[in-house]
Design an enzyme around this catalytic site. Sequence first.
Site, short mmCIF file in Angstrom:
data_model
loop_
_atom_site.label_atom_id
_atom_site.label_comp_id
_atom_site.label_asym_id
_atom_site.label_seq_id
_atom_site.Cartn_x
_atom_site.Cartn_y
_atom_site.Cartn_z
N SER A 126 0.83 -1.20 0.00
CA SER A 126 0.00 0.00 0.00
C SER A 126 0.87 1.25 0.00
O SER A 126 1.98 1.26 0.55
CB SER A 126 -0.86 -0.04 1.26
OG SER A 126 -1.39 1.22 1.54
N TYR A 151 -1.88 -0.85 11.16
CA TYR A 151 -2.15 -1.45 9.84
C TYR A 151 -1.00 -1.12 8.88
O TYR A 151 -0.43 -2.00 8.23
CB TYR A 151 -3.48 -0.93 9.28
CG TYR A 151 -3.58 -1.06 7.78
CD1 TYR A 151 -3.81 -2.30 7.20
CD2 TYR A 151 -3.38 0.04 6.93
CE1 TYR A 151 -3.85 -2.44 5.82
CE2 TYR A 151 -3.42 -0.10 5.57
CZ TYR A 151 -3.67 -1.33 5.01
OH TYR A 151 -3.69 -1.47 3.64
N LYS A 155 2.06 -3.48 6.90
CA LYS A 155 2.45 -3.49 5.48
C LYS A 155 3.96 -3.28 5.37
O LYS A 155 4.63 -3.93 4.56
CB LYS A 155 1.70 -2.42 4.69
CG LYS A 155 0.23 -2.72 4.49
CD LYS A 155 0.01 -3.92 3.56
CE LYS A 155 -1.44 -4.36 3.51
NZ LYS A 155 -1.66 -5.68 2.94
N1 UFG Z 1 -13.10 10.73 3.78
C1 UFG Z 1 -14.13 11.59 4.11
N2 UFG Z 1 -15.26 11.05 4.63
C2 UFG Z 1 -15.41 9.71 4.85
C3 UFG Z 1 -14.37 8.85 4.50
C4 UFG Z 1 -13.21 9.40 3.98
O1 UFG Z 1 -14.03 12.79 3.95
O2 UFG Z 1 -16.48 9.29 5.35
C5 UFG Z 1 -11.89 11.29 3.19
C6 UFG Z 1 -10.64 11.00 4.00
O3 UFG Z 1 -10.46 11.97 4.99
C7 UFG Z 1 -9.57 11.00 2.92
C8 UFG Z 1 -10.29 10.51 1.66
O4 UFG Z 1 -11.68 10.68 1.93
O5 UFG Z 1 -9.17 12.32 2.69
C9 UFG Z 1 -10.01 9.06 1.37
O6 UFG Z 1 -10.25 8.30 2.53
P1 UFG Z 1 -10.37 6.70 2.51
O7 UFG Z 1 -10.70 6.27 3.89
O8 UFG Z 1 -11.29 6.27 1.42
O9 UFG Z 1 -8.91 6.24 2.09
P2 UFG Z 1 -7.50 6.53 2.79
O10 UFG Z 1 -6.71 7.32 1.81
O11 UFG Z 1 -7.62 7.06 4.14
O12 UFG Z 1 -6.93 5.05 3.00
C10 UFG Z 1 -7.03 4.05 2.06
C11 UFG Z 1 -7.27 2.71 2.74
C12 UFG Z 1 -6.06 2.23 3.47
C13 UFG Z 1 -4.84 2.36 2.65
C14 UFG Z 1 -4.69 3.74 2.10
C15 UFG Z 1 -3.51 3.86 1.23
O13 UFG Z 1 -8.34 2.80 3.65
O14 UFG Z 1 -6.28 0.89 3.77
O15 UFG Z 1 -5.85 4.04 1.35
O16 UFG Z 1 -3.44 2.74 0.42
F1 UFG Z 1 -3.73 2.10 3.39
#
Ligand code: UFG
Length: 341
Positions: A126, A151, A155
């Site tokens: 990741s 997590y 990785k």
């Molecule tokens: N976000 C919101 N509201 C929500 C959910 C997310 O505004 O309800 C925002 C987050 O703050 C972030 C973006 O949307 O800015 C993306 O968030 P995600 O949770 O979809 O994804 P992340 O980038 O946090 O993390 C994902 C996976 C992890 C992985 C990471 C990098 O959840 O498992 O990508 O690979 F490690």
Amino acid sequence: MKKILITGGTGYIGSHTVVELQQKGYEVIIIDNLSNSSESVVDSIAQITGIKPTFKKIDLTDSKATAAFFEKYKQIDGVIHFAAFKAVGESVENPLKYYHNNLFSLINLLDCMKKNQINNIVFSSSCTVYGEPDSLPVTEKASIKKALSPYGNTKQICEEIITDTTKTSSLQSILLRYFNPIGAHSSALIGELPLGIPNNLIPYITQTAIGKRSILNVYGNDYPTPDGTCLRDYLHVVDLAKAHVIAIDRLLENKNKSALEVFNLGTGNGFSVLEVIKTFEKVSGVKLNYKIVERRAGDVSQIFSDCELANKELGWKAKLGLDEMLSSSWKWENYINKTTK
Ligand code: UFG
């Protein structure tokens, strides 16, 4: 016919990869402990490809069961290892659950591969290993920063375990560092099925649009980005699945340039949360109910990939754009909503 073992093959990325492998003529065996997926995914895969993959319910942390599996299925040409827990927040609450599952699974798997002379592994890593990057876009040469969650740490440690094992054995390894995989298969028969309240943006958006959730929280609009919301490099899960087929082909055909290779997989484009919402509204025709709230702990402000290496070496480039990603997620949400009613 070459045989590929897919651990975590009933999960989100695993199931899409099984489909692509079968369509390329590979025989696929899935092992999964079904901790975050359902066996019905095996039938959905068969509906798409016309071939039912062999499925064994095995927990890779169970070393005896894992060894017995390999005793029975000796003739495996390569392994793609997806099986792992992946919820960032949960890993902060319950780190031992993550260290125990993600590390022991890999160790047992590598032990069995060694004993049975299976020398090819593609590992599901990741972009989380880069933490908050110093410069953008991120190349594979970027430094590995201290992980922001247990997590993320699993990785990083798994990458190290594979690296060390590769140095001292016949193992040939490819580590694939994904950015943000989203979307679903065009058939809408497989996709992401989060249990309970989704953590990730896209399932939260689609569940809000369909009425399962009342409002989407946008975590922060005061980041140093053009509209203040976080930027991510979203890529279509089917594009991602295809990269795994290329990676396993590369190992089996001895085309890898070194025993251990690392590739970023993304599109190279960063989209903000608000851009994702706008695009979703456009492709679905649904107005989304959302509000800006406080930042979420542990979020990096922006990250997107440089995928030149995957492009040059693997001949892989993400083809599907944000519109296609979001419309396939929407189609999938509608499908599960209908079938689970
Ligand atoms: N976000 C919101 N509201 C929500 C959910 C997310 O505004 O309800 C925002 C987050 O703050 C972030 C973006 O949307 O800015 C993306 O968030 P995600 O949770 O979809 O994804 P992340 O980038 O946090 O993390 C994902 C996976 C992890 C992985 C990471 C990098 O959840 O498992 O990508 O690979 F490690």
